[in-house]
Design a protein around this motif. Structure first.
Motif, PDB file in Angstrom:
ATOM      1  N   ASP A 131      10.919   6.788  -7.723  1.00 33.70           N
ATOM      2  CA  ASP A 131      11.972   6.952  -8.724  1.00 33.70           C
ATOM      3  C   ASP A 131      13.131   7.789  -8.204  1.00 33.70           C
ATOM      4  OD1 ASP A 131      10.433   5.517 -10.528  1.00 33.70           O
ATOM      5  OD2 ASP A 131       9.473   7.321 -11.330  1.00 33.70           O
ATOM      6  N   VAL A 132      12.918   8.546  -7.133  1.00 33.20           N
ATOM      7  CA  VAL A 132      13.939   9.452  -6.626  1.00 33.20           C
ATOM      8  C   VAL A 132      14.549   8.955  -5.319  1.00 33.20           C
ATOM      9  CG1 VAL A 132      14.421  11.908  -6.492  1.00 33.20           C
ATOM     10  CG2 VAL A 132      12.200  11.191  -7.249  1.00 33.20           C
ATOM     11  N   MET A 133      13.752   8.322  -4.496  1.00 35.08           N
ATOM     12  CA  MET A 133      14.209   7.875  -3.183  1.00 35.08           C
ATOM     13  C   MET A 133      14.623   6.407  -3.229  1.00 35.08           C
ATOM     14  SD  MET A 133      11.412   9.598  -0.678  1.00 35.08           S
ATOM     15  CE  MET A 133      11.200  11.369  -0.647  1.00 35.08           C
ATOM     16  N   ASN A 134      15.535   6.051  -2.334  1.00 33.18           N
ATOM     17  CA  ASN A 134      15.998   4.680  -2.235  1.00 33.18           C
ATOM     18  C   ASN A 134      15.013   3.900  -1.366  1.00 33.18           C
ATOM     19  OD1 ASN A 134      17.452   2.348  -2.301  1.00 33.18           O
ATOM     20  ND2 ASN A 134      19.150   3.103  -1.083  1.00 33.18           N
ATOM     21  N   ILE A 135      14.303   2.973  -2.000  1.00 33.06           N
ATOM     22  CA  ILE A 135      13.298   2.185  -1.298  1.00 33.06           C
ATOM     23  C   ILE A 135      13.661   0.717  -1.392  1.00 33.06           C
ATOM     24  CG2 ILE A 135      10.881   1.483  -1.266  1.00 33.06           C
ATOM     25  CD1 ILE A 135      10.206   4.276  -2.381  1.00 33.06           C
ATOM     26  N   ASN A 136      13.690   0.066  -0.250  1.00 32.55           N
ATOM     27  CA  ASN A 136      13.960  -1.355  -0.157  1.00 32.55           C
ATOM     28  C   ASN A 136      12.761  -1.977   0.541  1.00 32.55           C
ATOM     29  OD1 ASN A 136      14.849  -3.911   0.447  1.00 32.55           O
ATOM     30  ND2 ASN A 136      16.890  -3.272   1.065  1.00 32.55           N
ATOM     31  N   THR A 137      12.046  -2.860  -0.143  1.00 27.37           N
ATOM     32  CA  THR A 137      10.829  -3.430   0.440  1.00 27.37           C
ATOM     33  C   THR A 137      11.110  -4.439   1.541  1.00 27.37           C
ATOM     34  OG1 THR A 137      10.743  -5.054  -1.347  1.00 27.37           O
ATOM     35  CG2 THR A 137       9.403  -3.059  -1.598  1.00 27.37           C
ATOM     36  N   GLY A 174       5.634   9.289  -7.872  1.00 25.58           N
ATOM     37  CA  GLY A 174       6.929   9.392  -8.519  1.00 25.58           C
ATOM     38  C   GLY A 174       8.099   9.428  -7.549  1.00 25.58           C
ATOM     39  N   LEU A 175       7.810   9.396  -6.271  1.00 29.35           N
ATOM     40  CA  LEU A 175       8.881   9.454  -5.272  1.00 29.35           C
ATOM     41  C   LEU A 175       9.737   8.182  -5.273  1.00 29.35           C
ATOM     42  CD1 LEU A 175       7.019  11.185  -2.318  1.00 29.35           C
ATOM     43  CD2 LEU A 175       8.727  12.181  -3.850  1.00 29.35           C
ATOM     44  N   ARG A 202       0.826  -1.210   0.000  1.00 26.14           N
ATOM     45  CA  ARG A 202       0.000   0.000   0.000  1.00 26.14           C
ATOM     46  C   ARG A 202       0.865   1.268   0.000  1.00 26.14           C
ATOM     47  NH1 ARG A 202      -4.840   0.984   4.298  1.00 26.14           N
ATOM     48  NH2 ARG A 202      -6.040   2.362   2.963  1.00 26.14           N
ATOM     49  N   LEU A 203       1.874   1.287   0.880  1.00 25.54           N
ATOM     50  CA  LEU A 203       2.770   2.447   0.921  1.00 25.54           C
ATOM     51  C   LEU A 203       3.625   2.518  -0.333  1.00 25.54           C
ATOM     52  CD1 LEU A 203       4.001   2.569   4.626  1.00 25.54           C
ATOM     53  CD2 LEU A 203       2.242   3.937   3.533  1.00 25.54           C
ATOM     54  N   GLN A 204       4.088   1.370  -0.818  1.00 20.93           N
ATOM     55  CA  GLN A 204       4.883   1.346  -2.046  1.00 20.93           C
ATOM     56  C   GLN A 204       4.093   1.963  -3.199  1.00 20.93           C
ATOM     57  OE1 GLN A 204       8.207   0.075  -2.640  1.00 20.93           O
ATOM     58  NE2 GLN A 204       7.862   1.213  -4.523  1.00 20.93           N
ATOM     59  N   ARG A 205       2.822   1.632  -3.280  1.00 21.30           N
ATOM     60  CA  ARG A 205       1.968   2.174  -4.341  1.00 21.30           C
ATOM     61  C   ARG A 205       1.868   3.695  -4.223  1.00 21.30           C
ATOM     62  NH1 ARG A 205      -3.967   2.314  -5.584  1.00 21.30           N
ATOM     63  NH2 ARG A 205      -3.998   2.333  -7.854  1.00 21.30           N
ATOM     64  N   LEU A 206       1.752   4.194  -3.016  1.00 23.32           N
ATOM     65  CA  LEU A 206       1.683   5.631  -2.774  1.00 23.32           C
ATOM     66  C   LEU A 206       2.952   6.329  -3.283  1.00 23.32           C
ATOM     67  CD1 LEU A 206      -0.073   7.831  -1.416  1.00 23.32           C
ATOM     68  CD2 LEU A 206       1.080   7.292   0.727  1.00 23.32           C
ATOM     69  N   PHE A 207       4.103   5.742  -2.993  1.00 25.32           N
ATOM     70  CA  PHE A 207       5.363   6.312  -3.461  1.00 25.32           C
ATOM     71  C   PHE A 207       5.504   6.167  -4.973  1.00 25.32           C
ATOM     72  CE2 PHE A 207       6.266   6.455   0.981  1.00 25.32           C
ATOM     73  CZ  PHE A 207       7.267   7.409   1.148  1.00 25.32           C
TER      74      PHE A 207
END
Length: 109
Positions: free
Chosen positions: A97-103, A94-95, A85-90
C-alpha cells in the motif's frame, strides 16, 4: 544460497537486478549496495525481483530502509517483476500500500 546484485545506471535511473535469496545472511550486502545507489537527491531506483526465490522479514526491512532514505531525499523506488509469493509478503505486511510495485518486468537494461 547467495544473492547476486547487478546495478546499471541509465538516464539517471538505477536499474537493480537481484537474484537469489534475501535473508538474514544476504540482507546486509543487499542493503549496502542499495543504500549506496540511493544516496543523493531525487535518485530513482527500479528494482527487479523476478529472480528472487526467497525473502524473509530481514529482506523486507532492507526495502523499508531504502524506501525511507529515498523518500527523505525526494527519491523514488519501484519494485518490478515480483512473484506471487513475494507480492503476498508485501501485501500481508501492508508495504504494497505504500511502495510502488509493478508485477511486470520493465525497464531492464
Amino acid at each position: 544460497m547467495n544473492v547476486s546484485i547487478e546495478i546499471k545506471e541509465k538516464d539517471n535511473i538505477f536499474y537493480v537486478q537481484l537474484t537469489g535469496e534475501i535473508d538474514a545472511y544476504t540482507a546486509p550486502r543487499v542493503k549496502e549496495k542499495l543504500m549506496e545507489a540511493a544516496k543523493g537527491d531525487s535518485v530513482k531506483l527500479n528494482i527487479d525481483l523476478s529472480n528472487v526465490s526467497y525473502m524473509d522479514s530481514t529482506g523486507l526491512g532492507v526495502f523499508v530502509g531504502v524506501f525511507k532514505q529515498l523518500r527523505a531525499n525526494n527519491g523514488y523506488m519501484e519494485l518490478t517483476g515480483m512473484t506471487e509469493r513475494l507480492q503476498r509478503l508485501f501485501d500481508i505486511t501492508g508495504l504494497a500500500d505504500v511502495m510502488n510495485i509493478n508485477t511486470e518486468v520493465e525497464g531492464r537494461v
